[in-house]
Design a protein around this motif. Sequence first.
Motif, mmCIF file in Angstrom:
data_model
loop_
_atom_site.group_PDB
_atom_site.id
_atom_site.type_symbol
_atom_site.label_atom_id
_atom_site.label_comp_id
_atom_site.label_asym_id
_atom_site.label_seq_id
_atom_site.Cartn_x
_atom_site.Cartn_y
_atom_site.Cartn_z
ATOM 1 N N ALA A 94 0.814 -1.223 0.000
ATOM 2 C CA ALA A 94 0.000 0.000 0.000
ATOM 3 C C ALA A 94 0.843 1.267 0.000
ATOM 4 N N PHE A 95 2.138 1.111 0.064
ATOM 5 C CA PHE A 95 3.053 2.250 0.182
ATOM 6 C C PHE A 95 3.341 2.802 -1.216
ATOM 7 N N THR A 96 2.453 3.646 -1.721
ATOM 8 C CA THR A 96 2.590 4.233 -3.055
ATOM 9 C C THR A 96 2.587 5.752 -2.930
ATOM 10 N N PRO A 97 3.174 6.457 -3.909
ATOM 11 C CA PRO A 97 3.131 7.925 -3.869
ATOM 12 C C PRO A 97 1.718 8.468 -3.766
ATOM 13 N N GLU A 98 0.779 7.837 -4.494
ATOM 14 C CA GLU A 98 -0.609 8.304 -4.448
ATOM 15 C C GLU A 98 -1.180 8.179 -3.037
ATOM 16 N N ALA A 99 -0.977 7.007 -2.412
ATOM 17 C CA ALA A 99 -1.530 6.773 -1.080
ATOM 18 C C ALA A 99 -0.888 7.680 -0.041
ATOM 19 N N VAL A 100 0.406 7.887 -0.171
ATOM 20 C CA VAL A 100 1.113 8.743 0.786
ATOM 21 C C VAL A 100 0.626 10.185 0.665
ATOM 22 N N ALA A 101 0.514 10.667 -0.567
ATOM 23 C CA ALA A 101 0.051 12.036 -0.773
ATOM 24 C C ALA A 101 -1.365 12.220 -0.229
ATOM 25 N N GLN A 102 -2.224 11.242 -0.493
ATOM 26 C CA GLN A 102 -3.602 11.325 -0.012
ATOM 27 C C GLN A 102 -3.641 11.332 1.518
ATOM 28 N N THR A 103 -2.862 10.468 2.151
ATOM 29 C CA THR A 103 -2.841 10.396 3.609
ATOM 30 C C THR A 103 -2.293 11.682 4.212
ATOM 31 N N ALA A 104 -1.317 12.284 3.545
ATOM 32 C CA ALA A 104 -0.716 13.525 4.039
ATOM 33 C C ALA A 104 -1.579 14.747 3.738
ATOM 34 N N GLY A 105 -2.603 14.567 2.889
ATOM 35 C CA GLY A 105 -3.487 15.674 2.561
ATOM 36 C C GLY A 105 -2.892 16.664 1.583
ATOM 37 N N VAL A 106 -2.022 16.157 0.666
ATOM 38 C CA VAL A 106 -1.425 17.031 -0.341
ATOM 39 C C VAL A 106 -1.675 16.434 -1.720
ATOM 40 N N SER A 107 -1.373 17.204 -2.749
ATOM 41 C CA SER A 107 -1.579 16.726 -4.108
ATOM 42 C C SER A 107 -0.520 15.688 -4.488
ATOM 43 N N TYR A 108 -0.864 14.889 -5.494
ATOM 44 C CA TYR A 108 0.074 13.867 -5.967
ATOM 45 C C TYR A 108 1.382 14.489 -6.421
ATOM 46 N N GLY A 109 1.297 15.615 -7.121
ATOM 47 C CA GLY A 109 2.508 16.259 -7.612
ATOM 48 C C GLY A 109 3.401 16.763 -6.498
ATOM 49 N N THR A 110 2.810 17.094 -5.354
ATOM 50 C CA THR A 110 3.608 17.574 -4.228
ATOM 51 C C THR A 110 4.574 16.505 -3.741
ATOM 52 N N PHE A 111 4.165 15.248 -3.848
ATOM 53 C CA PHE A 111 5.043 14.149 -3.436
ATOM 54 C C PHE A 111 6.400 14.267 -4.130
ATOM 55 N N TYR A 112 6.367 14.510 -5.449
ATOM 56 C CA TYR A 112 7.605 14.548 -6.233
ATOM 57 C C TYR A 112 8.348 15.874 -6.096
ATOM 58 N N THR A 113 7.759 16.813 -5.376
ATOM 59 C CA THR A 113 8.504 18.024 -5.044
ATOM 60 C C THR A 113 9.595 17.708 -4.029
ATOM 61 N N TYR A 114 9.338 16.656 -3.222
ATOM 62 C CA TYR A 114 10.245 16.355 -2.109
ATOM 63 C C TYR A 114 10.951 15.004 -2.221
ATOM 64 N N PHE A 115 10.429 14.100 -3.057
ATOM 65 C CA PHE A 115 11.012 12.760 -3.120
ATOM 66 C C PHE A 115 11.094 12.274 -4.566
ATOM 67 N N GLU A 116 12.172 11.539 -4.859
ATOM 68 C CA GLU A 116 12.378 10.983 -6.196
ATOM 69 C C GLU A 116 11.378 9.875 -6.509
ATOM 70 N N SER A 117 11.093 9.050 -5.497
ATOM 71 C CA SER A 117 10.292 7.853 -5.713
ATOM 72 C C SER A 117 9.830 7.329 -4.361
ATOM 73 N N ARG A 118 9.079 6.259 -4.363
ATOM 74 C CA ARG A 118 8.673 5.690 -3.083
ATOM 75 C C ARG A 118 9.879 5.093 -2.355
ATOM 76 N N ASP A 119 10.870 4.597 -3.109
ATOM 77 C CA ASP A 119 12.080 4.095 -2.457
ATOM 78 C C ASP A 119 12.822 5.230 -1.751
ATOM 79 N N ASP A 120 12.852 6.387 -2.382
ATOM 80 C CA ASP A 120 13.482 7.555 -1.770
ATOM 81 C C ASP A 120 12.756 7.919 -0.477
ATOM 82 N N LEU A 121 11.423 7.920 -0.522
ATOM 83 C CA LEU A 121 10.658 8.202 0.692
ATOM 84 C C LEU A 121 10.909 7.132 1.749
ATOM 85 N N LEU A 122 10.968 5.881 1.332
ATOM 86 C CA LEU A 122 11.226 4.797 2.288
ATOM 87 C C LEU A 122 12.518 5.041 3.047
ATOM 88 N N HIS A 123 13.569 5.461 2.351
ATOM 89 C CA HIS A 123 14.841 5.727 3.015
ATOM 90 C C HIS A 123 14.704 6.850 4.039
#
Length: 227
Positions: A40-69
Amino acid sequence: MGRQRTKPAPTPPTTTRGRRTRDGLILAGREILEQRGWSAFTPEAVAQTAGVSYGTFYTYFESRDDLLHHVVRSVAGEMLAASLVSPDGVDDPYARLVESNRLYLRAWDRASKVLRLVDQGAAADEALRQIVHEIRDFYVGRATKGLRRLQDAGLANPDLDPRLTALALGSMVEQVAHARSAMEEPYDEDTVVDHLSRLWASAIGLQGAPDEGWAARARATAGTASD
């Protein structure tokens, strides 16, 4: 896995709002990992849970692996901070050992869901493997310094190699923590802390520990009983 990012590579935020948004994404990622797992650990799910847009995820992270680190480093940092015994605490070496083990077990319990995922992925991910090494090096290094101080003070067996001893005993504590968390061993915190601390103290020959001289006492009792 999410859509391909086309924006420039993200850079660390320089504003309070940016840092707050990035931290919110890290927290959301941890929440998903702990409650729903890796699938379930996807950029879409993370962005939705954080209450931000999908594009905002990639403002701060390269990928879900980058976020995982980032999530793992955040969890590791919390764990290391939570397991430190206060320098203003008790001076008795055995009491400090008990407190150290208690704090470690509690910190492990809070971080266990993420750490188990890290252990599973570390074999194929060099960045995760490096984080695992950093965590273990921190604990082994801290225990090594502590043992050397006890040896120098004449309170522990001077013939033991400090780092190898710290590695062996630290691995014992880590595996017991894992067994309690993942295998649901039916031992309460006080029992586990008591046994781990006594085993550690006995292994290094810590003077003043509860089990010091147990063999001599047993022989004396046996001798009295045979009279």
